[in-house]
Design an enzyme around this catalytic site. Structure first.
Site, PDB file in Angstrom:
ATOM      1  N   LYS A  15      53.692  38.434 -30.445  1.00  0.00           N
ATOM      2  CA  LYS A  15      52.667  37.387 -30.620  1.00  0.00           C
ATOM      3  C   LYS A  15      51.637  37.783 -31.676  1.00  0.00           C
ATOM      4  CE  LYS A  15      55.220  36.344 -27.332  1.00  0.00           C
ATOM      5  NZ  LYS A  15      56.532  35.801 -27.736  1.00  0.00           N
TER       6      LYS A  15
ATOM      7  N   ASP B 106      56.207  30.069 -29.189  1.00  0.00           N
ATOM      8  CA  ASP B 106      56.254  30.236 -27.733  1.00  0.00           C
ATOM      9  C   ASP B 106      55.161  31.196 -27.268  1.00  0.00           C
ATOM     10  OD1 ASP B 106      57.133  29.982 -25.140  1.00  0.00           O
ATOM     11  OD2 ASP B 106      58.790  31.395 -25.351  1.00  0.00           O
TER      12      ASP B 106
END
Length: 259
Positions: free
Chosen positions: A186, A211
């Site tokens: 991320k 996501d």
């Protein structure tokens, strides 16, 4: 006696914390501790164990059944960080609406998202998927082929995303991506999005999905997407893969370019 009294005073607080965060503690056990222990005891990585389950139970050449079998393993066996069925339906719907011919996935992992994307390609579509870890890439390639996709449909590229993205046009023939799915580290989302911009790899109107933007979260990515003026951005709220009690979300960005 004083120490005991202090401990008893904190006991209700500790119980409250355990109750409030029980789902996160369960996730920590399933996703980290239990997997790590099985890795050490069996000598077989969890990703390889998942593939062995697929090989024994999935129908070769049937991508939907491969995904369903993967879901069964993750619900009943071991937690793996794939997009999962809940958020997968969001990805499927957007793929169907956009019908992109050139799709880029950043973060192949075990190939779950790759199979999900590949089965939604229109005729003539091609998927480029980038796996950071060679060990995961070896498992993912077997999963992709088990699902029935050849190298003409899915090209698996191994290497760090910051090195692969600048070479996509010259070495892999990806002129511009119509659809991008991010499901890797991320902290790399923002960096890689800006790399795609700087190398002009986003087609006008391209869709970028990311996501896990709520858990574990990608706040800098979301802030940039909402404020830079290059995207229309919204977050589809859902639950974390294989853990319905933990909220998560998929960010949808529509690239409008510099205005």
């Amino acid at each position: 006696m004083v120490s005991l009294a202090i401990a008893l005073a904190f006991l209700p607080f500790l119980i409250t914390l355990l109750i409030r965060y029980r789902h996160y503690l369960a996730l920590l056990y399933r996703a980290v501790l239990a997997g790590w222990l099985r890795d050490r005891l069996t000598g077989v990585p969890r990703e390889q164990r998942a593939f062995q389950y697929l090989l024994a139970h999935a129908i070769p050449g049937d991508p939907r059944h491969v995904l369903q079998t993967f879901d069964q393993w993750c619900y009943r066996g071991e937690h793996l960080s794939s997009v999962g069925p809940d958020k997968g339906r969001i990805v499927e719907r957007l793929l169907q609406e956009r019908a992109p011919l050139r799709v880029l996935e950043l973060g192949t992992y075990c190939g779950y998202g790759t199979v999900l994307l590949a089965q939604g390609l229109p005729p003539g579509g091609r998927l480029y998927t980038v796996a950071v870890d060679p060990r995961h890439a070896a498992v993912a390639e077997k999963v992709i082929r088990l699902a029935g996709f050849d190298e003409q449909t899915v090209e698996l590229i191994v290497g760090p995303t910051e090195e692969v993205i600048p070479r996509l046009r010259e070495e892999h023939g990806l002129l511009k991506a119509d659809f991008v799915f991010m499901d890797h580290w991320k902290r790399c989302y923002l960096r890689d999005l800006r790399l795609l911009e700087s190398h002009q790899l986003l087609a006008e109107g391209a869709t970028v999905l990311a996501d896990n933007v709520l858990f574990p979260g990608a706040p800098h990515f979301l802030q940039y997407a909402k404020t830079c003026g290059k995207y229309r951005c919204k977050v589809h709220r859902a639950s974390l893969e294989y853990c319905r009690a933990i909220p998560d979300g998929v960010a949808e960005l529509c690239y409008v370019g510099n205005r």
